[in-house]
Design a protein around this motif. Structure first.
Motif, PDB file in Angstrom:
ATOM      1  N   GLU A 160      91.282 -20.076  45.463  1.00 29.66           N
ATOM      2  CA  GLU A 160      90.425 -19.760  46.599  1.00 29.66           C
ATOM      3  C   GLU A 160      89.223 -18.913  46.160  1.00 29.66           C
ATOM      4  O   GLU A 160      88.097 -19.162  46.578  1.00 29.66           O
ATOM      5  N   ALA A 161      89.448 -17.927  45.302  1.00 24.56           N
ATOM      6  CA  ALA A 161      88.365 -17.080  44.819  1.00 24.56           C
ATOM      7  C   ALA A 161      87.340 -17.879  44.016  1.00 24.56           C
ATOM      8  O   ALA A 161      86.132 -17.752  44.225  1.00 24.56           O
ATOM      9  N   VAL A 162      87.810 -18.744  43.118  1.00 30.03           N
ATOM     10  CA  VAL A 162      86.904 -19.543  42.289  1.00 30.03           C
ATOM     11  C   VAL A 162      86.095 -20.514  43.140  1.00 30.03           C
ATOM     12  O   VAL A 162      84.863 -20.623  42.998  1.00 30.03           O
ATOM     13  N   MET A 163      86.751 -21.223  44.049  1.00 27.13           N
ATOM     14  CA  MET A 163      86.062 -22.236  44.846  1.00 27.13           C
ATOM     15  C   MET A 163      85.123 -21.649  45.896  1.00 27.13           C
ATOM     16  O   MET A 163      84.182 -22.305  46.319  1.00 27.13           O
ATOM     17  N   SER A 164      85.355 -20.404  46.292  1.00 21.63           N
ATOM     18  CA  SER A 164      84.452 -19.786  47.250  1.00 21.63           C
ATOM     19  C   SER A 164      83.364 -18.973  46.558  1.00 21.63           C
ATOM     20  O   SER A 164      82.554 -18.329  47.205  1.00 21.63           O
TER      21      SER A 164
END
Length: 99
Positions: free
Chosen positions: A92-96
Motif C-alpha cells: 500500500e505504501a509503495v503503490m500510493s
C-alpha cells in the motif's frame, strides 16, 4: 484501513488491478472503482500488457518476477495479481507513493 484493492493472503497479498494499455508511459494512476489503476505503455497484444504489468510490479515492490502471478483477468482490463513475500502495508505504501 487497508485499500479496497489490496487483500492479505497466506503467503503475501492479492491486488485488484485495472489496467489501461497503450498509455504514454507505465505508471500508477491511483484508485478507480475500488481497484488500483495502472497505465501500461505496452499494447494488449500477445500477452505484452500482462508481461509489462508483472514486470512493473516486480520493480516497484522489489521482489523477483517469479513471486508475482496473474491469477485472474488474463484477457481483461480487470485483473487479480498475487504477490508472494510482501506484506499489505508495504504494498500500500509503495503503490500510493509514500516510500
Amino acid at each position: 484501513m487497508a485499500a479496497p484493492w489490496l487483500k492479505a493472503v497466506p503467503e503475501g497479498v492479492e491486488l485488484a488491478v485495472l489496467v489501461q494499455p497503450r498509455a504514454s508511459r507505465t505508471r500508477v494512476v491511483g484508485e478507480h472503482d475500488g481497484m488500483l489503476k495502472l497505465q501500461l505503455a505496452a499494447p494488449p497484444v500477445d500477452g505484452e500488457a500482462n508481461a509489462a504489468l508483472l514486470e512493473f510490479l516486480s520493480k516497484q515492490l522489489g521482489v523477483p518476477r517469479r513471486q508475482i502471478t496473474l491469477t485472474a483477468g488474463d484477457a481483461s482490463r480487470r485483473k487479480r495479481v498475487k504477490v508472494v513475500g510482501v506484506d499489505a502495508a508495504r504494498v500500500e505504501a509503495v503503490m500510493s507513493g509514500e516510500t
